[in-house]
Scaffold this active site. Structure first.
Site, mmCIF file in Angstrom:
data_model
loop_
_atom_site.group_PDB
_atom_site.id
_atom_site.type_symbol
_atom_site.label_atom_id
_atom_site.label_comp_id
_atom_site.label_asym_id
_atom_site.label_seq_id
_atom_site.Cartn_x
_atom_site.Cartn_y
_atom_site.Cartn_z
ATOM 1 N N ASN A 9 -8.131 -2.439 7.771
ATOM 2 C CA ASN A 9 -7.010 -2.839 6.732
ATOM 3 C C ASN A 9 -7.787 -2.135 5.475
ATOM 4 O O ASN A 9 -8.719 -2.394 4.909
ATOM 5 C CB ASN A 9 -7.225 -4.162 6.555
ATOM 6 N N LYS A 32 -11.311 -3.289 5.053
ATOM 7 C CA LYS A 32 -11.998 -4.313 5.560
ATOM 8 C C LYS A 32 -11.885 -4.046 7.193
ATOM 9 O O LYS A 32 -10.764 -3.427 7.558
ATOM 10 C CB LYS A 32 -11.132 -5.573 5.590
ATOM 11 N N ARG A 86 -3.433 -1.804 9.858
ATOM 12 C CA ARG A 86 -2.443 -2.525 9.148
ATOM 13 C C ARG A 86 -1.937 -1.559 8.312
ATOM 14 O O ARG A 86 -2.538 -0.853 7.419
ATOM 15 C CB ARG A 86 -2.958 -3.608 8.058
ATOM 16 N N HIS A 110 3.862 -8.147 3.668
ATOM 17 C CA HIS A 110 3.042 -9.019 4.008
ATOM 18 C C HIS A 110 3.443 -9.870 5.502
ATOM 19 O O HIS A 110 3.081 -11.046 5.387
ATOM 20 C CB HIS A 110 3.022 -10.404 2.787
ATOM 21 N N GLY A 120 -2.045 -13.375 -3.519
ATOM 22 C CA GLY A 120 -3.144 -12.574 -3.724
ATOM 23 C C GLY A 120 -3.338 -11.587 -4.678
ATOM 24 O O GLY A 120 -2.323 -11.942 -5.616
ATOM 25 N N ARG A 176 0.472 -5.550 -10.644
ATOM 26 C CA ARG A 176 1.860 -5.164 -10.535
ATOM 27 C C ARG A 176 2.781 -6.024 -11.181
ATOM 28 O O ARG A 176 2.835 -7.255 -11.339
ATOM 29 C CB ARG A 176 2.214 -5.046 -8.903
ATOM 30 N N ARG A 201 -8.390 -16.992 -11.907
ATOM 31 C CA ARG A 201 -9.554 -17.777 -12.071
ATOM 32 C C ARG A 201 -10.346 -17.321 -13.396
ATOM 33 O O ARG A 201 -11.179 -18.087 -13.923
ATOM 34 C CB ARG A 201 -10.327 -17.929 -10.666
ATOM 35 N N VAL A 240 -5.529 -16.095 -3.675
ATOM 36 C CA VAL A 240 -5.159 -17.008 -4.898
ATOM 37 C C VAL A 240 -4.554 -18.281 -4.305
ATOM 38 O O VAL A 240 -5.023 -19.517 -4.834
ATOM 39 C CB VAL A 240 -4.144 -16.357 -6.020
ATOM 40 N N GLY A 241 -3.544 -18.277 -3.247
ATOM 41 C CA GLY A 241 -3.064 -19.341 -2.883
ATOM 42 C C GLY A 241 -3.982 -20.435 -2.022
ATOM 43 O O GLY A 241 -3.752 -21.586 -2.123
ATOM 44 N N GLU A 290 -4.597 -11.751 8.916
ATOM 45 C CA GLU A 290 -3.895 -10.714 9.167
ATOM 46 C C GLU A 290 -4.523 -9.837 10.301
ATOM 47 O O GLU A 290 -3.835 -9.074 11.173
ATOM 48 C CB GLU A 290 -3.713 -9.775 8.042
#
Length: 402
Positions: free
Chosen positions: A13, A20, A95, A183, A212, A243, A287, A337-338, A387
């Protein structure tokens, strides 16, 4: 079922500054959702790159300044080879953010497919070129190794035409200018895991919030995508870390005609200098920004308005998707984030109380799987995404069909 000693699936990814990876055992059926091991190189191209993997604390690494991305891929390759223990890599899954109007299903990549996919780089410049660079390197170094592209746009192939078409002259549709959605690997995982977690309610009117560094929403009916907030490119929809999300195109005309920004300058502005970072002047991370809400002066004011705008855009779009669905049964938060920012979930849900949504504060603070009260008319969940597992599953199916 125990491993049969079959080949391994490697998932890559690739982003602009990080890669990743995850390794799965294709000999186990069903494919385990947890990889044998995984890891990440981050900070590529910056002054402080590091590497971490399962069971190993992250440590600083030095990457070739001339070709840091190639060096990062080589490091991952060497770490995987060192841990094969006599096993063989059977396929590498990538991905790939954009499959355009041609690619919806996972596809084995050869030189021709690679050339096709390069045509979509302008639509996803933060991810597409880096995934394809990894594909090209492996094609060159291991030409017999199967590689499979797994598309973030693929899950949204079920969107009705009214959700895909742009209000441009019709020949734009015929040339492939349309809303694609992104996504998709994350939403595909949600389509698998949500019925397991929530039962029949997941097949009803569901909105998944993938929040995210990039962010979008997907409205699902019977676990299929029927509407989403990202469109032709990964710039559309929600406000994101750096963005803009949806933006009045007149503002772009103004920037270019009146302020004389060049095309590349506009691209930098939209992708890298806007969103939470641009409004707050502090960080793309909620955060981090929230720590400054009580600051005096401009710093505090910008922190407050950045988070207020971020939440407002999420609430507005959830409301729009609920209208498309004719109501809302299940709202699920996922991605960085979620999954991990309880205060963002609390603020979003507070502003959605008109739907009959009630949040359980203790469950929310604990990041529980269900964070709504028993009496809430809308169930609210928190679900880690996966993912890499979806990509591994798709790649295995593409080269080893049942």
């Amino acid at each position: 079922m125990a491993s049969s000693g079959a080949d391994l699936v490697v998932v890559l990814n690739c982003g602009s500054s990080s890669i990743k990876f995850a390794v799965y055992d294709s000999g186990v059926d069903p494919l385990p959702r947890k990889p044998l091991w995984n890891g990440k190189v981050q900070g590529i191209g910056g002054p402080a790159a590091d590497f971490g993997e399962s069971g190993v604390a992250p440590f600083a690494i030095a990457l070739d300044a001339g070709e840091p991305y190639h060096a990062a891929l080589a490091l991952i390759r060497d770490r995987i080879l060192a841990r094969l223990a006599g096993r063989r890599v059977g396929v590498v899954a990538h991905r790939v953010v954009h499959g355009g109007s041609r690619y919806f299903e996972p596809v084995r990549v050869d030189a021709g497919v690679l050339d096709d996919l390069r045509g979509y780089i302008p639509l996803a410049p933060l991810h597409q070129p880096f995934a394809l660079e990894a594909v090209a390197i492996l094609l060159r170094e291991y030409p017999r190794l199967p590689q499979v592209a797994c598309f973030d746009t693929g899950f949204h192939h079920t969107l009705p035409k009214v959700e895909q078409i742009l209000p441009l002259p019709y020949d734009a549709w015929e040339r492939g200018l349309r809303r694609y959605g992104f996504h998709g690997l994350s939403y595909a995982y949600m389509a698998t895991v949500l019925p397991e977690r929530h039962g029949a309610i997941a097949r009803g009117r569901t909105v998944v919030a993938h929040l995210g560094s990039g962010a979008s929403l997907c409205a699902m009916q019977d676990l299929r995508s029927v509407a989403t907030t990202m469109g032709f490119s990964a710039l559309d929809g929600l406000m994101m870390g750096t963005r803009t999300g949806a933006l009045d195109p007149g503002a772009l005309l103004y920037l270019m005609e009146i302020e004389k920004l060049a095309l590349d300058e506009v691209g930098q502005l939209l992708y890298h200098r806007s969103g939470l970072l641009g409004v707050s002047g502090l960080s793309p991370e909620p955060r981090v920004i929230v720590r400054h809400e009580d600051d005096q002066g401009e710093t505090g004011e910008r922190a407050r308005i950045a988070l207020a705008l971020y939440v407002r855009r999420i609430v507005r779009e959830i409301g729009a998707l609920a209208a498309v669905l004719g109501g809302l049964d299940l709202l699920v938060f996922t991605a960085g984030v979620g999954e991990h920012n309880a205060f963002i979930r609390e603020r979003v849900c507070r502003d959605l109380a008109f739907l009959g949504l009630e949040l359980d504060d203790d469950a929310n603070a604990a990041h529980a799987a269900v964070v709504s009260t028993a009496g809430s008319r809308v169930r609210v969940g928190v679900e880690p995404t996966n993912e890499e597992w979806v990509a591994a599953l798709q790649a295995r199916s593409a080269i080893m069909p049942a």
